[in-house]
Design an enzyme around this catalytic site. Sequence first.
Site, PDB file in Angstrom:
ATOM      1  N   TYR A 126      10.989  -0.452   7.609  1.00  0.00           N
ATOM      2  CA  TYR A 126      10.854  -1.430   8.691  1.00  0.00           C
ATOM      3  C   TYR A 126      12.203  -1.775   9.320  1.00  0.00           C
ATOM      4  CZ  TYR A 126       5.990  -2.927   8.163  1.00  0.00           C
ATOM      5  OH  TYR A 126       4.630  -2.991   8.162  1.00  0.00           O
TER       6      TYR A 126
ATOM      7  N   LYS B   6       6.735   5.811  -4.648  1.00  0.00           N
ATOM      8  CA  LYS B   6       6.393   7.219  -4.432  1.00  0.00           C
ATOM      9  C   LYS B   6       7.587   8.038  -4.942  1.00  0.00           C
ATOM     10  CE  LYS B   6       3.778  10.530  -2.715  1.00  0.00           C
ATOM     11  NZ  LYS B   6       2.471  10.910  -3.287  1.00  0.00           N
TER      12      LYS B   6
ATOM     13  N   ASP C 244      -0.229   6.445  -3.735  1.00  0.00           N
ATOM     14  CA  ASP C 244      -1.536   7.055  -3.441  1.00  0.00           C
ATOM     15  C   ASP C 244      -2.533   6.732  -4.545  1.00  0.00           C
ATOM     16  OD1 ASP C 244       0.102   8.616  -5.071  1.00  0.00           O
ATOM     17  OD2 ASP C 244      -0.567  10.536  -4.265  1.00  0.00           O
TER      18      ASP C 244
ATOM     19  N   ASP D  45       2.582  -3.381   2.981  1.00  0.00           N
ATOM     20  CA  ASP D  45       1.813  -3.647   4.198  1.00  0.00           C
ATOM     21  C   ASP D  45       0.426  -3.017   4.073  1.00  0.00           C
ATOM     22  OD1 ASP D  45       1.309  -4.399   6.919  1.00  0.00           O
ATOM     23  OD2 ASP D  45       1.728  -2.338   7.517  1.00  0.00           O
TER      24      ASP D  45
ATOM     25  N   ASP E  63      -3.483  -4.943   2.974  1.00  0.00           N
ATOM     26  CA  ASP E  63      -4.686  -4.895   3.813  1.00  0.00           C
ATOM     27  C   ASP E  63      -5.870  -4.356   2.994  1.00  0.00           C
ATOM     28  OD1 ASP E  63      -3.493  -5.800   6.190  1.00  0.00           O
ATOM     29  OD2 ASP E  63      -4.565  -4.313   7.398  1.00  0.00           O
TER      30      ASP E  63
END
Length: 363
Positions: A135, A190, A222, A246, A250
């Site tokens: 970001y 990751k 994942d 982020d 959600d």
Amino acid sequence: MKIAVLPGDGIGPEITAEAVKVLQALDLKFEMETALVGGCAFDAQGHPLPPATLKLAQEADAVLFGAVGDWKYDKLDRPLRPEQALLGLRKNLGLFANFRPAICYEQLVGASTLKPEVIAGLDILIIRELTGDIYFGQPRGRRTAVDGHFPGSEEAFDTMRYSRPEIERIAHVAFQAARKRSRRVTSVDKANVLETSQLWKDVVTEVGKLYPDIALDHMYVDNAAMQLVRAPKKFDVVVTGNMFGDILSDEASMLTGSIGMLPSASLNAGNQGLYEPSHGSAPDIAGKGVANPLATILSAAMMLRFSLDQPQAADRIESAVKVVLASGLRTADIHSEGTKRVGTREMGDAVVTCLTHKTTTKS
Ligand code: IPM
Ligand code: MG
């Protein structure tokens, strides 16, 4: 106690008004000041985060934030888009620790797309690092100016970046939060592919050694996305970077039935905080009076607990929300057969009634 109220765009003003109403119904003294932020600030003042808005936020003990964004700003240069206001507030106020709880309210078990047994009793806390990662790494693209010029090239990139101190401080936040819960932390990365993630994993592991009472495990993002829908109750505290946080937050929100229920808190090292619903500005339903104000009302409760040192008032709001849900009132997003459908204002009113009723019976 000074609160900066930044309603923003879309449904922001409607839902924020309900949270303000709820705060005013408490017998506490707040100084509240409202300012423009996001697309509406761009329209009125040419910038999504006008200097006066930033100053107001910096000087407040806490910021109550609605939502920003609308499709109509999609063509603007990146620094002028509504979302930049939120990123600018996070960065300028140093709000590196983002708390996104995902709690499944008993009365809403049926509102989730997942089977009741998978989500009943769910109570997880996603802690998202909020001021680093891809970001805020160096970008380059069609709408990023390089020395004042837009390169217009056919290639674009963003840089994923974390430093040791940034990871250390969020790791401490996660381990300390876990101490108040069931003492388990899952760090999501990751590291099988990304160097940034390897550093993340190594540093979280090191910090974890200072918390021998907390069980730490690591999961690739994942796999975490998959496990979150397979067996969400296996998680307790999840700590992760800005980008993965982020996405996973959600996903986690939908486990609970509706993103319209989920509050969030973004804190800096001095406990100054920005409080906002986890959902966005929903321009499609803006101004219709149908949005769910509960995520914003619950964000106000988090504000009382984390930044204003009023835990009892926070508890009162949270129990009032439960009572209102138990009474069967539902906004469209959580409505199901046998419940009473209400609008934004009626939902806010119901919480207020419940709060004031409780005060009367107590005193
Ligand atoms: C969020 C939002 C923001 C983010 C956007 C609006 C910039 O999606 O708070 O999760 O990506 O952080
Ligand atoms: Mg998001």
